[in-house]
Enzyme design. Structure first.
Site, PDB file in Angstrom:
ATOM      1  N   LYS A  13       0.831  -1.211   0.000  1.00  0.00           N
ATOM      2  CA  LYS A  13       0.000   0.000   0.000  1.00  0.00           C
ATOM      3  C   LYS A  13       0.867   1.263   0.000  1.00  0.00           C
ATOM      4  O   LYS A  13       0.621   2.192  -0.773  1.00  0.00           O
ATOM      5  CB  LYS A  13      -0.927   0.026   1.229  1.00  0.00           C
ATOM      6  CG  LYS A  13      -1.852  -1.176   1.338  1.00  0.00           C
ATOM      7  CD  LYS A  13      -2.830  -1.034   2.488  1.00  0.00           C
ATOM      8  CE  LYS A  13      -2.189  -0.989   3.860  1.00  0.00           C
ATOM      9  NZ  LYS A  13      -1.576  -2.269   4.303  1.00  0.00           N
ATOM     10  N   ARG A  88      -9.475   0.938   9.218  1.00  0.00           N
ATOM     11  CA  ARG A  88      -9.005  -0.402   9.554  1.00  0.00           C
ATOM     12  C   ARG A  88     -10.031  -1.161  10.389  1.00  0.00           C
ATOM     13  O   ARG A  88      -9.789  -2.295  10.755  1.00  0.00           O
ATOM     14  CB  ARG A  88      -7.730  -0.260  10.380  1.00  0.00           C
ATOM     15  CG  ARG A  88      -6.502  -0.930   9.773  1.00  0.00           C
ATOM     16  CD  ARG A  88      -5.360  -0.557  10.676  1.00  0.00           C
ATOM     17  NE  ARG A  88      -4.148  -1.264  10.465  1.00  0.00           N
ATOM     18  CZ  ARG A  88      -3.089  -0.751   9.856  1.00  0.00           C
ATOM     19  NH1 ARG A  88      -3.146   0.428   9.292  1.00  0.00           N
ATOM     20  NH2 ARG A  88      -1.969  -1.435   9.807  1.00  0.00           N
ATOM     21  N   ARG A 127      12.113  -5.833   4.730  1.00  0.00           N
ATOM     22  CA  ARG A 127      12.016  -4.467   4.191  1.00  0.00           C
ATOM     23  C   ARG A 127      12.671  -3.416   5.090  1.00  0.00           C
ATOM     24  O   ARG A 127      12.731  -3.568   6.314  1.00  0.00           O
ATOM     25  CB  ARG A 127      10.566  -4.101   3.896  1.00  0.00           C
ATOM     26  CG  ARG A 127       9.706  -3.837   5.108  1.00  0.00           C
ATOM     27  CD  ARG A 127       8.265  -3.558   4.703  1.00  0.00           C
ATOM     28  NE  ARG A 127       7.444  -3.328   5.873  1.00  0.00           N
ATOM     29  CZ  ARG A 127       6.148  -3.071   5.841  1.00  0.00           C
ATOM     30  NH1 ARG A 127       5.507  -3.012   4.689  1.00  0.00           N
ATOM     31  NH2 ARG A 127       5.475  -2.863   6.955  1.00  0.00           N
ATOM     32  N   ARG A 161      11.371  -0.987  10.697  1.00  0.00           N
ATOM     33  CA  ARG A 161      10.313  -0.778  11.678  1.00  0.00           C
ATOM     34  C   ARG A 161      10.395  -1.834  12.777  1.00  0.00           C
ATOM     35  O   ARG A 161      10.613  -3.011  12.497  1.00  0.00           O
ATOM     36  CB  ARG A 161       8.948  -0.873  10.996  1.00  0.00           C
ATOM     37  CG  ARG A 161       8.650   0.352  10.169  1.00  0.00           C
ATOM     38  CD  ARG A 161       7.409   0.180   9.341  1.00  0.00           C
ATOM     39  NE  ARG A 161       6.295  -0.436  10.062  1.00  0.00           N
ATOM     40  CZ  ARG A 161       5.068  -0.520   9.566  1.00  0.00           C
ATOM     41  NH1 ARG A 161       4.803  -0.038   8.363  1.00  0.00           N
ATOM     42  NH2 ARG A 161       4.109  -1.079  10.261  1.00  0.00           N
ATOM     43  N   ARG A 172      -0.417  -9.028  13.121  1.00  0.00           N
ATOM     44  CA  ARG A 172      -1.045  -7.916  12.382  1.00  0.00           C
ATOM     45  C   ARG A 172      -1.931  -8.455  11.260  1.00  0.00           C
ATOM     46  O   ARG A 172      -2.964  -7.880  10.937  1.00  0.00           O
ATOM     47  CB  ARG A 172       0.040  -6.983  11.832  1.00  0.00           C
ATOM     48  CG  ARG A 172       0.622  -6.067  12.920  1.00  0.00           C
ATOM     49  CD  ARG A 172       2.002  -5.548  12.584  1.00  0.00           C
ATOM     50  NE  ARG A 172       2.056  -4.738  11.406  1.00  0.00           N
ATOM     51  CZ  ARG A 172       3.155  -4.555  10.676  1.00  0.00           C
ATOM     52  NH1 ARG A 172       4.281  -5.163  11.011  1.00  0.00           N
ATOM     53  NH2 ARG A 172       3.134  -3.784   9.624  1.00  0.00           N
TER      54      ARG A 172
HETATM   55  P1  AMP Z   1       0.881   0.491   9.232  1.00  0.00           P
HETATM   56  O1  AMP Z   1       2.054   1.357   8.974  1.00  0.00           O
HETATM   57  O2  AMP Z   1      -0.341   0.922   8.466  1.00  0.00           O
HETATM   58  O3  AMP Z   1       1.181  -0.977   9.073  1.00  0.00           O
HETATM   59  O4  AMP Z   1       0.503   0.708  10.767  1.00  0.00           O
HETATM   60  C1  AMP Z   1       1.408   0.367  11.808  1.00  0.00           C
HETATM   61  C2  AMP Z   1       0.670   0.258  13.125  1.00  0.00           C
HETATM   62  O5  AMP Z   1       0.067   1.524  13.448  1.00  0.00           O
HETATM   63  C3  AMP Z   1      -0.501  -0.727  13.140  1.00  0.00           C
HETATM   64  O6  AMP Z   1      -0.085  -2.050  13.389  1.00  0.00           O
HETATM   65  C4  AMP Z   1      -1.348  -0.151  14.265  1.00  0.00           C
HETATM   66  O7  AMP Z   1      -0.802  -0.444  15.532  1.00  0.00           O
HETATM   67  C5  AMP Z   1      -1.219   1.346  14.043  1.00  0.00           C
HETATM   68  N1  AMP Z   1      -2.227   1.871  13.089  1.00  0.00           N
HETATM   69  C6  AMP Z   1      -2.007   2.426  11.870  1.00  0.00           C
HETATM   70  N2  AMP Z   1      -3.146   2.790  11.274  1.00  0.00           N
HETATM   71  C7  AMP Z   1      -4.133   2.464  12.142  1.00  0.00           C
HETATM   72  C8  AMP Z   1      -5.547   2.571  12.116  1.00  0.00           C
HETATM   73  N3  AMP Z   1      -6.187   3.079  11.037  1.00  0.00           N
HETATM   74  N4  AMP Z   1      -6.239   2.136  13.189  1.00  0.00           N
HETATM   75  C9  AMP Z   1      -5.623   1.627  14.268  1.00  0.00           C
HETATM   76  N5  AMP Z   1      -4.303   1.473  14.366  1.00  0.00           N
HETATM   77  C10 AMP Z   1      -3.549   1.890  13.316  1.00  0.00           C
END
Ligand code: AMP
Length: 214
Positions: A13, A88, A127, A161, A172
């Site tokens: 994404k 989400r 990554r 990360r 996740r």
């Molecule tokens: P991402 O970079 O989108 O994989 O997000 C990393 C982490 O941030 C996720 O595993 C969640 O802990 C938190 N996070 C990001 N976006 C959301 C969201 N829309 N709702 C809840 N938690 C989020």
């Protein structure tokens, strides 16, 4: 034009959002990036979010929705939004409808990146990004042309990360299946969902998305 990029962690994404920003002048709204910036800056939101993120759990619907609301206010109505990692949960999808209406916007496409989860684990755990410009790299699939030097900006600093380890990634993905996938039927009922093969080469995925955006 406003779109949602949907797919489990590591589906690409963020990579596609960056390419869409370059090709279409749209703006990526990644709640993950916003939260990581808040963690780095040590803001109250960041302090609250850090342990939740490290465990691969979801931050509260209210916190992420406020971040999105603030970005939509800041960017103005003429720039298209690419929602990346938001919504989400079903609650977030409902809140997003309200936010879009409030800002005089509407959703044109929900693009689901279709992926194989086991392959994703390999993709995610390898990554890393340039610490300066955010360009994405991978131990196996995309090394910088000159080892240790970012192709894009020349920086020699890279980062990974903390939540990109196998155990957290698997969790996740499970959270994606139980909390995020259920938002799809609502969008399907509106006839705005398109599916793209997220396991294809990066450029092919971009072409497929470009074809959907028209
Ligand atoms: P991402 O970079 O989108 O994989 O997000 C990393 C982490 O941030 C996720 O595993 C969640 O802990 C938190 N996070 C990001 N976006 C959301 C969201 N829309 N709702 C809840 N938690 C989020």
């Amino acid at each position: 034009m406003d779109i949602i990029l949907l797919g489990p962690p590591g589906a690409g994404k963020g990579t596609q959002a960056h390419r869409l920003m370059e090709h279409h002048g749209m703006r990526q709204l990644s709640t993950g990036d916003m939260l990581r910036a808040a963690v780095k800056a040590g803001t109250p939101v960041g302090i609250k979010a850090k342990a939740i993120m490290d465990a691969g759990e979801l931050v509260s619907d209210e916190i992420v929705s406020e971040l999105i609301d603030a970005e939509l206010t800041a960017m103005g109505p003429d720039t298209g939004a690419i929602f990346d990692g938001y919504p989400r949960t079903e609650k977030q999808a409902e809140i997003l409808d309200g936010l879009l209406a409030k800002h005089g916007r509407s959703l044109d496409h929900v693009i689901e990146l279709d992926v194989d989860e086991d392959a994703l684990v390999a993709r995610i755990t390898g990554r890393y990004t340039c610490a300066n410009c955010g360009e994405g790299y991978h131990d196996t699939f995309k090394q910088p042309e000159v080892e240790g030097v970012c192709d894009k900006c020349g920086s020699t600093e890279f980062k990974r990360r903390p939540d990109d380890n196998e155990e957290t990634v698997r969790h996740r993905m499970q959270v994606y299946r139980s909390e995020t996938a259920p938002i799809l039927p609502g969008y399907e009922a509106r006839g705005i969902v398109s599916r793209v093969d997220g396991m294809a080469a990066i450029g092919d995925v971009t072409h497929a998305i470009d074809a959907i955006l028209g």
